[in-house]
Write a protein that holds these residues in place. Structure first.
Motif, PDB file in Angstrom:
ATOM      1  N   LYS A  26       0.865  -1.285  -0.133  1.00 23.61           N
ATOM      2  CA  LYS A  26      -0.158  -0.045  -0.223  1.00 23.61           C
ATOM      3  C   LYS A  26       0.879   1.313   0.152  1.00 23.61           C
ATOM      4  CE  LYS A  26      -3.676  -2.200   0.336  1.00 23.61           C
ATOM      5  NZ  LYS A  26      -4.455  -2.442  -1.015  1.00 23.61           N
ATOM      6  N   ILE A  27       0.601   2.211  -0.811  1.00 17.97           N
ATOM      7  CA  ILE A  27       1.150   3.511  -0.869  1.00 17.97           C
ATOM      8  C   ILE A  27       0.249   4.706  -0.332  1.00 17.97           C
ATOM      9  CG2 ILE A  27       2.976   2.712  -2.303  1.00 17.97           C
ATOM     10  CD1 ILE A  27       1.395   4.762  -4.421  1.00 17.97           C
ATOM     11  N   LYS A  28       0.669   5.694   0.109  1.00 15.84           N
ATOM     12  CA  LYS A  28      -0.191   6.938   0.473  1.00 15.84           C
ATOM     13  C   LYS A  28      -0.344   7.945  -0.561  1.00 15.84           C
ATOM     14  CE  LYS A  28       1.061   5.796   5.311  1.00 15.84           C
ATOM     15  NZ  LYS A  28       2.331   5.421   5.128  1.00 15.84           N
ATOM     16  N   LEU A  29      -1.723   8.230  -0.708  1.00 18.23           N
ATOM     17  CA  LEU A  29      -1.773   9.565  -1.465  1.00 18.23           C
ATOM     18  C   LEU A  29      -2.273  10.429  -0.795  1.00 18.23           C
ATOM     19  CD1 LEU A  29      -3.022   7.520  -4.695  1.00 18.23           C
ATOM     20  CD2 LEU A  29      -0.751   8.123  -4.248  1.00 18.23           C
ATOM     21  N   LYS A  30      -2.022  11.746  -0.750  1.00 13.31           N
ATOM     22  CA  LYS A  30      -2.405  13.172  -0.170  1.00 13.31           C
ATOM     23  C   LYS A  30      -3.052  13.918  -1.239  1.00 13.31           C
ATOM     24  CE  LYS A  30      -0.830  16.427   3.233  1.00 13.31           C
ATOM     25  NZ  LYS A  30       0.461  16.927   3.841  1.00 13.31           N
ATOM     26  N   SER A  31      -4.397  14.179  -0.776  1.00 15.51           N
ATOM     27  CA  SER A  31      -5.091  15.081  -1.704  1.00 15.51           C
ATOM     28  C   SER A  31      -4.632  16.427  -1.647  1.00 15.51           C
ATOM     29  CB  SER A  31      -6.661  14.894  -1.428  1.00 15.51           C
ATOM     30  OG  SER A  31      -7.058  15.555  -0.139  1.00 15.51           O
ATOM     31  N   SER A  32      -5.157  17.409  -2.216  1.00 14.38           N
ATOM     32  CA  SER A  32      -4.697  18.961  -1.993  1.00 14.38           C
ATOM     33  C   SER A  32      -5.593  19.425  -0.955  1.00 14.38           C
ATOM     34  CB  SER A  32      -5.187  19.673  -3.342  1.00 14.38           C
ATOM     35  OG  SER A  32      -6.660  19.626  -3.516  1.00 14.38           O
ATOM     36  N   GLU A  33      -6.496  18.583  -0.165  1.00 15.07           N
ATOM     37  CA  GLU A  33      -7.297  19.232   1.022  1.00 15.07           C
ATOM     38  C   GLU A  33      -6.743  18.748   2.132  1.00 15.07           C
ATOM     39  OE1 GLU A  33     -11.929  19.993  -0.542  1.00 15.07           O
ATOM     40  OE2 GLU A  33     -11.210  18.029   0.030  1.00 15.07           O
ATOM     41  N   GLY A  34      -5.529  17.785   2.066  1.00 16.78           N
ATOM     42  CA  GLY A  34      -4.602  17.088   2.976  1.00 16.78           C
ATOM     43  C   GLY A  34      -5.157  15.873   3.388  1.00 16.78           C
ATOM     44  N   GLY A  35      -6.030  15.618   3.010  1.00 13.84           N
ATOM     45  CA  GLY A  35      -6.606  13.994   3.527  1.00 13.84           C
ATOM     46  C   GLY A  35      -5.609  12.872   2.688  1.00 13.84           C
ATOM     47  N   ILE A  65       2.161  13.725  -2.598  1.00 15.11           N
ATOM     48  CA  ILE A  65       1.330  14.684  -2.710  1.00 15.11           C
ATOM     49  C   ILE A  65       0.599  15.093  -4.064  1.00 15.11           C
ATOM     50  CG2 ILE A  65       1.091  17.254  -2.174  1.00 15.11           C
ATOM     51  CD1 ILE A  65       3.537  16.454  -0.282  1.00 15.11           C
ATOM     52  N   LEU A  66      -0.652  15.156  -4.270  1.00 14.65           N
ATOM     53  CA  LEU A  66      -1.276  15.556  -5.528  1.00 14.65           C
ATOM     54  C   LEU A  66      -2.010  16.978  -5.271  1.00 14.65           C
ATOM     55  CD1 LEU A  66      -2.884  11.887  -5.790  1.00 14.65           C
ATOM     56  CD2 LEU A  66      -0.945  12.831  -6.981  1.00 14.65           C
ATOM     57  N   GLY A  67      -0.837  17.897  -5.828  1.00 17.90           N
ATOM     58  CA  GLY A  67      -1.096  19.153  -5.394  1.00 17.90           C
ATOM     59  C   GLY A  67      -2.402  19.984  -6.210  1.00 17.90           C
ATOM     60  N   ASN A  68      -2.644  19.289  -7.237  1.00 24.04           N
ATOM     61  CA  ASN A  68      -3.629  20.044  -8.068  1.00 24.04           C
ATOM     62  C   ASN A  68      -5.121  20.497  -7.418  1.00 24.04           C
ATOM     63  OD1 ASN A  68      -5.906  20.199  -9.950  1.00 24.04           O
ATOM     64  ND2 ASN A  68      -4.049  20.451 -11.270  1.00 24.04           N
ATOM     65  N   GLU A  69      -5.492  21.223  -7.456  1.00 23.11           N
ATOM     66  CA  GLU A  69      -6.865  21.642  -6.678  1.00 23.11           C
ATOM     67  C   GLU A  69      -8.007  20.848  -7.109  1.00 23.11           C
ATOM     68  OE1 GLU A  69      -8.830  25.440  -8.002  1.00 23.11           O
ATOM     69  OE2 GLU A  69      -6.952  25.807  -7.591  1.00 23.11           O
ATOM     70  N   ALA A  70      -8.039  20.109  -8.104  1.00 28.58           N
ATOM     71  CA  ALA A  70      -8.994  19.182  -8.509  1.00 28.58           C
ATOM     72  C   ALA A  70      -9.035  17.960  -7.729  1.00 28.58           C
ATOM     73  CB  ALA A  70      -8.937  18.966  -9.924  1.00 28.58           C
ATOM     74  N   VAL A  71      -7.732  17.623  -6.988  1.00 31.72           N
ATOM     75  CA  VAL A  71      -7.707  16.582  -6.378  1.00 31.72           C
ATOM     76  C   VAL A  71      -8.297  16.740  -4.935  1.00 31.72           C
ATOM     77  CG1 VAL A  71      -6.143  14.295  -5.785  1.00 31.72           C
ATOM     78  CG2 VAL A  71      -5.501  15.911  -7.650  1.00 31.72           C
ATOM     79  N   THR A  72      -9.505  16.808  -4.843  1.00 28.46           N
ATOM     80  CA  THR A  72      -9.976  16.844  -3.560  1.00 28.46           C
ATOM     81  C   THR A  72     -10.215  15.644  -2.666  1.00 28.46           C
ATOM     82  OG1 THR A  72     -12.351  16.515  -4.373  1.00 28.46           O
ATOM     83  CG2 THR A  72     -11.598  18.947  -4.305  1.00 28.46           C
ATOM     84  N   ASP A  73     -10.334  15.666  -1.491  1.00 24.86           N
ATOM     85  CA  ASP A  73     -10.772  14.305  -0.934  1.00 24.86           C
ATOM     86  C   ASP A  73     -11.634  13.483  -1.441  1.00 24.86           C
ATOM     87  OD1 ASP A  73      -9.004  15.028   1.197  1.00 24.86           O
ATOM     88  OD2 ASP A  73     -10.506  15.636   2.676  1.00 24.86           O
ATOM     89  N   PHE A 113     -16.654  16.616 -12.239  1.00 24.31           N
ATOM     90  CA  PHE A 113     -15.730  17.407 -12.894  1.00 24.31           C
ATOM     91  C   PHE A 113     -14.429  17.254 -12.196  1.00 24.31           C
ATOM     92  CE2 PHE A 113     -19.557  20.433 -14.289  1.00 24.31           C
ATOM     93  CZ  PHE A 113     -19.785  19.502 -15.158  1.00 24.31           C
ATOM     94  N   ASP A 114     -14.479  17.341 -10.718  1.00 24.79           N
ATOM     95  CA  ASP A 114     -13.056  17.031 -10.222  1.00 24.79           C
ATOM     96  C   ASP A 114     -12.710  15.727 -10.474  1.00 24.79           C
ATOM     97  OD1 ASP A 114     -12.984  19.648  -9.011  1.00 24.79           O
ATOM     98  OD2 ASP A 114     -14.097  19.174  -7.019  1.00 24.79           O
ATOM     99  N   VAL A 115     -13.450  14.886 -10.472  1.00 24.43           N
ATOM    100  CA  VAL A 115     -12.929  13.809 -10.842  1.00 24.43           C
ATOM    101  C   VAL A 115     -12.124  13.411 -12.263  1.00 24.43           C
ATOM    102  CG1 VAL A 115     -13.229  11.163 -11.456  1.00 24.43           C
ATOM    103  CG2 VAL A 115     -14.449  12.125  -9.203  1.00 24.43           C
ATOM    104  N   ILE A 116     -12.737  14.184 -13.087  1.00 24.08           N
ATOM    105  CA  ILE A 116     -12.125  14.100 -14.420  1.00 24.08           C
ATOM    106  C   ILE A 116     -10.987  14.989 -14.578  1.00 24.08           C
ATOM    107  CG2 ILE A 116     -12.634  14.816 -16.964  1.00 24.08           C
ATOM    108  CD1 ILE A 116     -15.665  14.252 -16.437  1.00 24.08           C
ATOM    109  N   ALA A 117     -10.878  16.119 -14.092  1.00 22.54           N
ATOM    110  CA  ALA A 117      -9.884  16.923 -13.851  1.00 22.54           C
ATOM    111  C   ALA A 117      -8.676  16.360 -13.163  1.00 22.54           C
ATOM    112  CB  ALA A 117     -10.167  18.395 -13.529  1.00 22.54           C
ATOM    113  N   ALA A 118      -8.995  15.547 -12.027  1.00 26.83           N
ATOM    114  CA  ALA A 118      -8.104  15.109 -11.159  1.00 26.83           C
ATOM    115  C   ALA A 118      -7.485  13.916 -11.939  1.00 26.83           C
ATOM    116  CB  ALA A 118      -8.716  14.517  -9.828  1.00 26.83           C
ATOM    117  N   ALA A 119      -8.302  13.304 -12.634  1.00 27.97           N
ATOM    118  CA  ALA A 119      -7.639  11.932 -13.463  1.00 27.97           C
ATOM    119  C   ALA A 119      -6.819  12.591 -14.334  1.00 27.97           C
ATOM    120  CB  ALA A 119      -8.788  11.300 -14.019  1.00 27.97           C
TER     121      ALA A 119
END
Lengths: 189, 342
Positions: free
Chosen positions: A24-33, A67-75, A126-132
């Motif tokens: 398992k690896i950890k991914l961090k959203s732009s909101e910090g989750g 860290i996935l810094g793009n703002e579309a990558v919300t929790d 839209f966030d999912v598409i932009a984040a993807a």
């Protein structure tokens, strides 16, 4: 497990992929989750894959989350994305050289994908598409694009605007001009 | 390097594939631009990259319709279309309007595929060159009966577009080739004739040999072969690829294939015989030897026919061929499992 992770890295063998997905690896959203995701699944994202390859699997597993810094990558978007990659990580790879792009575009979405992408919350969609797109997960971008297309198809411009909550920012003159430019598509078959 | 290619029988249907991908998203960046203009809401339109991904999945008509949604969408559609180099045009309506007018940057279009319906406005061909200055490749599909009187074979095309480098008018029953004497000097690839429409290859070749063209590199012909000698000498040095999909009139075996040997620089030869069930093959040991003796640069050879034809080639002719053509790296033959006997 992390010890032998490196030397099996390049192998595409199914068992190895399955085994790697237990890491398992950890991914961090732009909101910090911070969210956990299987390694093989996470590597469906070319962005993550490149990071893992440049940092080495050990580093990724033992240290800080990616860290996935793009703002579309919300929790919420990241959770959706992890759900998608965890379902699709063992799909057979798409061979871009041999597959006709047009065919693939016209292909219907699978039942699972349809259910997955049909979310009521449009902002999330839209966030999912932009984040993807940001994470470079081509399959998921395509699922999103197809879903929105299926909604646009057959609708008038006004209906499209209403559905996607877009304000018409054309002046009447501009609109007239576009109507003229577009005239050829209204020619009857 | 191929001392002795194993004489394998490979049944293969040599269907020509034509490109179908017409409009392709030409994006380069992987990174996603952040929402522009300070973010005016949570719309898909805020992200140009994503919007283009979505629009790329729509048909051209739907896509053009979307230009009316808002500025961003119009920009996205136009950006998608800017990469268009191949344009498909369909003629189905009658009427006087210029149906191929459009607003995309026509400078980028270098390939046009015309598909006819009842009427193709052939009188407008000269406008194509004006509208699409970069045009050098044209395919015509399904030119149908309504065009006949205006078409006069493809005279209009050849006169209006003398600078075409690639011209594919094959599989159109109306274009039988008498006008190929007008073929432009620049043309390097020509596909002509039709098997289904029983076009005869001979008049095409005779007309071609009267043209001023000496630069043809790739020739693809389809139709009936009933002429003993093909006048191919004009392209002795230029022609690299020759592909012929043909049938012979019944009970007629001519030694036409030997005339291919005139093409000294030929690299790729494909002979596909149709309607040959239980018939002898047009090529025989003698013609293969003649070709082998002259076309020493052949790299690919395909001699294919329908299952059950009588291939008039023996081991020795094939071995002679392989021995002569040292450059050969692909050799496809259709034969009944055991090599045929001459």
């Amino acid at each position: 497990m992390a010890d032998n992770a490196d030397h099996i890295d390049g192998d595409d063998n199914e068992d190895v992929r399955a085994q790697q997905n237990l890491i398992k690896i950890k991914l961090k959203s732009s909101e910090g989750g911070i969210y956990e995701c299987g390694l093989t699944a996470a590597k469906m994202s070319d962005l993550v894959k490149n990071m893992v390859e440049s940092l080495g699997t050990d580093a990724v597993v033992t240290t800080e989350p990616i860290i996935l810094g793009n703002e579309a990558v919300t929790d919420a978007a990241l959770k959706k994305i992890i759900e998608w990659v965890e379902f699709h990580w063992d799909d057979p790879p798409v061979d871009h050289d041999f597959e006709d792009e047009k065919d693939r575009r016209n292909e219907e979405l699978s039942h699972w994908d349809k259910q997955f992408i049909d979310v009521d919350d449009q902002a999330l969609l839209f966030d999912v598409i932009a984040a993807a797109n940001y994470m470079d997960i081509k399959g998921l971008v395509e699922v999103g694009a197809k879903h929105i297309c299926s909604k646009i198809r057959g609708k008038s411009c006004q209906e499209v605007r209403e559905m996607l909550k877009i304000t018409n920012d054309f002046t009447a003159e501009e609109e007239d001009a576009i109507h003229k430019e577009n005239a050829w598509i209204y020619a009857k078959d | 390097m191929c001392a002795f290619v194993t004489f394998k029988a490979i049944v293969r249907h040599n269907q020509r594939t034509t490109g179908t991908v017409d409009h392709r998203y030409n994006g380069t960046g992987n990174e996603c631009p952040t929402p522009g203009g300070g973010g005016g809401g949570d719309g898909i339109g805020d992200n140009m990259d994503c919007l283009m991904h979505v629009l790329a999945h729509l048909s051209i008509r739907e896509r053009v319709k979307c230009r009316l949604v808002c500025h961003r969408w119009r920009a996205a559609v136009d950006k998608l279309s800017a990469g268009v180099r191949r344009l498909h045009m369909y003629y189905k309506t009658t009427g006087s309007g210029d149906k191929y007018s459009h607003d995309w940057p026509p400078e980028s279009v270098d390939t046009i595929v015309l598909t006819g319906g009842q009427r193709m406005p052939f009188q407008r061909f000269h406008q194509l060159m004006v509208n699409f200055p970069a045009l050098h490749s044209l395919q015509v599909r399904n030119a149908t009966a309504g065009d006949a009187h205006r078409l006069r074979d493809c005279e209009v095309i050849l006169l209006s577009l003398p600078e075409l480098i690639y011209l594919d008018v094959s599989d159109n029953e109306l274009i039988t080739g008498a006008s190929f004497r007008l073929l432009g000097k620049a043309c390097e690839t020509l596909c002509a004739g039709s098997v289904n429409a029983d076009v005869n290859i001979s008049p095409i070749l005779s007309a071609l040999s009267e043209s001023s063209n000496t630069t043809l590199r790739h020739l693809e012909l389809k139709g009936c072969v009933d002429q003993p000698v093909w006048p191919l000498g004009r392209w002795r040095h230029s022609l690299r690829r020759l592909s012929i999909r043909f049938y012979c009139p019944q009970d007629q075996t001519l030694d036409t294939m030997s005339s291919i040997s005139a093409l000294a620089n030929l690299e790729d030869l494909a002979l596909h015989q149709e309607r040959c069930y239980d018939e002898p093959s047009a090529i025989d040991g003698h013609s293969l030897r003649t070709i082998a003796a002259q076309c020493l640069g052949l790299r690919r050879l395909a001699i294919t026919g329908e299952y059950g034809w009588r291939l008039r080639l023996d081991d020795r002719a094939v071995q002679y061929f392989v021995h002569k053509c040292q450059q050969l790296d692909s050799f496809v033959l259709t034969a009944i499992p055991v090599v045929c006997i001459e």
